[in-house]
Design a protein around this motif. Structure first.
Motif, PDB file in Angstrom:
ATOM      1  N   THR A  20      14.588   4.436   5.325  1.00  0.00           N
ATOM      2  CA  THR A  20      14.115   3.344   4.605  1.00  0.00           C
ATOM      3  C   THR A  20      15.023   1.972   4.487  1.00  0.00           C
ATOM      4  O   THR A  20      14.687   0.799   4.901  1.00  0.00           O
ATOM      5  N   ASN A  85      14.033  -8.683  -5.645  1.00  0.00           N
ATOM      6  CA  ASN A  85      13.220  -8.430  -4.627  1.00  0.00           C
ATOM      7  C   ASN A  85      13.540  -6.975  -3.984  1.00  0.00           C
ATOM      8  O   ASN A  85      12.758  -6.466  -3.430  1.00  0.00           O
ATOM      9  N   GLU A  88      12.004  -3.729  -5.022  1.00  0.00           N
ATOM     10  CA  GLU A  88      10.711  -3.682  -4.663  1.00  0.00           C
ATOM     11  C   GLU A  88      10.558  -3.326  -3.372  1.00  0.00           C
ATOM     12  O   GLU A  88       9.706  -2.466  -2.859  1.00  0.00           O
ATOM     13  N   LYS A  89      11.293  -3.983  -2.436  1.00  0.00           N
ATOM     14  CA  LYS A  89      11.124  -3.920  -0.933  1.00  0.00           C
ATOM     15  C   LYS A  89      11.682  -2.417  -0.519  1.00  0.00           C
ATOM     16  O   LYS A  89      10.824  -1.878   0.272  1.00  0.00           O
ATOM     17  N   GLN A  92       8.725   0.149  -1.617  1.00  0.00           N
ATOM     18  CA  GLN A  92       7.493  -0.189  -1.027  1.00  0.00           C
ATOM     19  C   GLN A  92       7.694   0.607   0.334  1.00  0.00           C
ATOM     20  O   GLN A  92       7.028   1.349   0.841  1.00  0.00           O
ATOM     21  N   GLN A  93       8.784   0.230   0.888  1.00  0.00           N
ATOM     22  CA  GLN A  93       9.245   0.890   2.427  1.00  0.00           C
ATOM     23  C   GLN A  93       9.354   2.421   2.161  1.00  0.00           C
ATOM     24  O   GLN A  93       8.881   3.204   3.160  1.00  0.00           O
ATOM     25  N   ALA A  95       7.932   4.292   0.070  1.00  0.00           N
ATOM     26  CA  ALA A  95       6.451   4.844  -0.192  1.00  0.00           C
ATOM     27  C   ALA A  95       5.802   5.122   1.211  1.00  0.00           C
ATOM     28  O   ALA A  95       5.207   6.098   1.489  1.00  0.00           O
ATOM     29  N   ILE A  96       5.966   3.999   1.960  1.00  0.00           N
ATOM     30  CA  ILE A  96       5.391   3.880   3.328  1.00  0.00           C
ATOM     31  C   ILE A  96       5.954   5.113   4.189  1.00  0.00           C
ATOM     32  O   ILE A  96       5.057   5.805   4.993  1.00  0.00           O
ATOM     33  N   LYS A 115       1.210  -5.859   7.692  1.00  0.00           N
ATOM     34  CA  LYS A 115       1.392  -6.447   6.562  1.00  0.00           C
ATOM     35  C   LYS A 115       0.474  -7.360   6.285  1.00  0.00           C
ATOM     36  O   LYS A 115       0.107  -8.140   6.719  1.00  0.00           O
ATOM     37  N   SER A 120       1.108  -6.354   0.505  1.00  0.00           N
ATOM     38  CA  SER A 120       0.551  -5.058   0.608  1.00  0.00           C
ATOM     39  C   SER A 120       0.722  -4.434   1.961  1.00  0.00           C
ATOM     40  O   SER A 120       0.794  -5.400   3.114  1.00  0.00           O
TER      41      SER A 120
END
Length: 129
Positions: A20, A85, A88-89, A92-93, A95-96, A115, A120
């Protein structure tokens, strides 16, 4: 007084976290290291993320999950990155990458990663029987 901010996360997998951070263009070092805040205070961490050869983010393992640690005052040098931010980034990454890793283990292949305009991510996975 320390300027470190600590944020509890749900990050538990070191390999996925390392991928990540690399995806987000950080240099990543795993192993005991330290961060220094703007006052010179030190914080020991298990993982360090660097930009421009400066340790700016750390992650500390608390035996359950990783805690995000950073001095947001040091972020003024990074005009295209905002401290509020970045977590959050990262989440999110993470989780992906976790979904892709788990899916690959189950025999799925990532076909598309897109994206969307709302920020999302759309993942399309496929598995043949």
């Amino acid at each position: 007084m320390s300027h470190f901010s600590r944020i509890k996360t749900s990050i538990t997998n070191v390999e996925v976290l390392q991928k990540t951070l690399q995806d987000l263009k950080f240099e990543c070092s795993i192993g005991k290291s330290q961060l220094k805040d703007s006052n010179g205070n030190l914080e020991y961490v298990d993982i360090v993320a660097k930009k421009n050869n400066k340790n700016i983010i750390g992650f500390l393992w608390n035996r359950t999950e990783y805690i995000f640690i950073s001095d947001f005052g040091l972020w003024q040098d990074y005009q295209n990155m905002y401290p509020e931010n970045i977590i959050e980034k990262i989440l999110q990454q993470y989780a992906i990458n976790s979904i892709i890793r788990s899916s690959n283990t189950e025999g799925f292949k990532t076909i598309e990663k897109q994206k969307l305009t709302n920020g999302s991510i759309k993942l399309v996975l496929q598995r043949w029987s």
